[in-house]
Scaffold this active site. Structure first.
Site, PDB file in Angstrom:
ATOM      1  N   ARG A 218       0.844  -1.190   0.000  1.00  0.00           N
ATOM      2  CA  ARG A 218       0.000   0.000   0.000  1.00  0.00           C
ATOM      3  C   ARG A 218       0.881   1.241   0.000  1.00  0.00           C
ATOM      4  O   ARG A 218       1.927   1.282   0.683  1.00  0.00           O
ATOM      5  CB  ARG A 218      -0.893   0.032   1.245  1.00  0.00           C
ATOM      6  CG  ARG A 218      -2.077  -0.919   1.180  1.00  0.00           C
ATOM      7  CD  ARG A 218      -3.100  -0.468   0.143  1.00  0.00           C
ATOM      8  NE  ARG A 218      -4.281  -1.295   0.119  1.00  0.00           N
ATOM      9  CZ  ARG A 218      -4.513  -2.270  -0.764  1.00  0.00           C
ATOM     10  NH1 ARG A 218      -3.619  -2.559  -1.698  1.00  0.00           N
ATOM     11  NH2 ARG A 218      -5.647  -2.944  -0.746  1.00  0.00           N
ATOM     12  N   HIS A 266      -1.864   0.903  -9.698  1.00  0.00           N
ATOM     13  CA  HIS A 266      -2.574  -0.069  -8.835  1.00  0.00           C
ATOM     14  C   HIS A 266      -3.335  -1.083  -9.699  1.00  0.00           C
ATOM     15  O   HIS A 266      -4.555  -1.218  -9.581  1.00  0.00           O
ATOM     16  CB  HIS A 266      -3.510   0.649  -7.854  1.00  0.00           C
ATOM     17  CG  HIS A 266      -3.905  -0.207  -6.679  1.00  0.00           C
ATOM     18  ND1 HIS A 266      -4.191   0.294  -5.437  1.00  0.00           N
ATOM     19  CD2 HIS A 266      -4.071  -1.559  -6.563  1.00  0.00           C
ATOM     20  CE1 HIS A 266      -4.523  -0.692  -4.614  1.00  0.00           C
ATOM     21  NE2 HIS A 266      -4.450  -1.835  -5.286  1.00  0.00           N
TER      22      HIS A 266
END
Ligand code: NDP
Ligand code: OXD
Length: 303
Positions: A218, A266
């Site tokens: 993340r 992502h």
């Protein structure tokens, strides 16, 4: 008792078919809810702000593997992440691709290709590069096996230090020793209070000089300024990131233009609609029968 799905129409069509086949009630979209007291489970990426309006809510099911984007839940509401072999294999593939790209100097060659420069660096065989994986959960273990099969010397680091067949594992108290032998550092950690900004200047300084960074966990785990400084000083050689903070990363961010950084938006994994629906059906059945809930998040640990 019904599940409310908040998601894109193309996902909703698949979930509706599978839920109807299984005889499980499903409501598609918050605007379609007639009586909020019928909603016991919500599957979504971002939950609705008004969770208190569902008095019988038992669980939030994240349609992704991570749950850090889901804020505080009302007391007693449990949090579940999606367990799906497709997600895990896709992230494994992205990590293996990134490790190979950094191992074989692709940031440099992509840059050189833009101006037609034909200039090769010496390359090492995989067996002479050590890969350290932070986070030896479902995805970390898959990536470790594939990278090990490719010939890399792979080690792992996890909170518990639990053994993983064929891979040397370091526990959280052995971070320094783990980092000191990670020529390519892969982050596959969940975002928790302990892992926020873990990838900082101090951590980079403990890596072998010229180490490479693969970040698929993340964005908020990485101090981007520290990474850019470590790249400029030569402490880090190159980096490939699939996650950033914020997302999207603003176009003016200097990391986009760094010659030895590659960023993807992502795209490590997308949850397959059928796999997601099957997981949700397994969760509902387990909940109804008082069985262990697959993918249940330990709120105290944060993952
Ligand atoms: P798991 O929950 O299966 O594994 C998490 C691993 O991290 C475990 O080994 C755990 O240790 C370790 N860990 C957690 N906290 C710490 C800590 N403080 N110190 C050391 N180790 C720690 O997760 P997954 O493998 O399924 O997924 C990992 C992450 O990958 C997700 O949370 C998400 O952030 C990211 N992801 C990214 C995607 C992308 O598209 N880029 C897609 C999907 C996931 P222990 O084994 O001891 O519990
Ligand atoms: C994630 C996902 O958690 O895409 O990043 O599933």
């Amino acid at each position: 008792m019904a599940l409310l799905l908040i998601s894109k129409p193309e996902r909703a069509v698949v979930w509706k078919r599978l839920f109807e086949t299984a005889g499980e009630p499903i409501v598609l979209g918050a605007e379609a809810v007639g009586d909020p007291s019928e909603i016991t489970h919500i599957a979504c990426w971002v939950p609705p702000a008004d969770l208190q309006t569902y008095p019988n809510l038992r669980m939030i099911i994240s349609v992704g593997a991570g749950t850090d984007h889901i804020g505080n839940l009302p007391d007693g509401v449990r949090l579940v992440r999606t367990l799906a072999p497709g997600i895990e294999a896709m992230v494994r593939d992205w990590v293996v691709m990134a490790a190979l790209m950094l191992h074989r100097e692709m940031p440099l060659y992509i840059k050189q290709a833009q101006t037609g420069i034909w200039d090769g660096l010496p390359s090492l065989p995989a067996g002479q590069r050590r890969v350290g994986i932070m986070g030896m959960g479902r995805i970390g273990q898959l990536a470790a096996r594939t990278l090990s099969d490719l010939g890399f010397a792979v080690t792992g680091w996890s909170r518990s230090g639990n053994p993983v067949d064929g891979i040397e594992i370091y526990g959280s108290d052995a971070l320094g020793s783990f980092l000191a032998q990670s020529d390519i550092l892969v982050c596959l950690l969940p975002l928790t209070e302990e892992t926020r900004k873990l990838l900082d200047a101090d951590l980079f300084a403990r890596l072998p000089r010229g180490a490479r960074l693969v970040q698929a966990g993340r964005g908020a785990q990485l101090d981007m300024d520290a990474m850019l400084s470590a790249l400029d000083s030569g402490q880090l050689y190159s980096a490939m990131l699939d996650v950033t903070d914020p997302e999207p990363l603003p176009p003016e961010h200097p990391a986009w233009r760094h010659p030895r950084v590659i960023i993807t938006p992502h795209i490590g994994a997308h949850t397959d609609a059928e796999e997601g629906a099957c997981h949700a059906l397994n969760v509902l059945r387990a909940d109804r029968n008082g069985l262990e809930i697959p993918g249940l998040v330990d709120l105290a640990k944060g993952y």
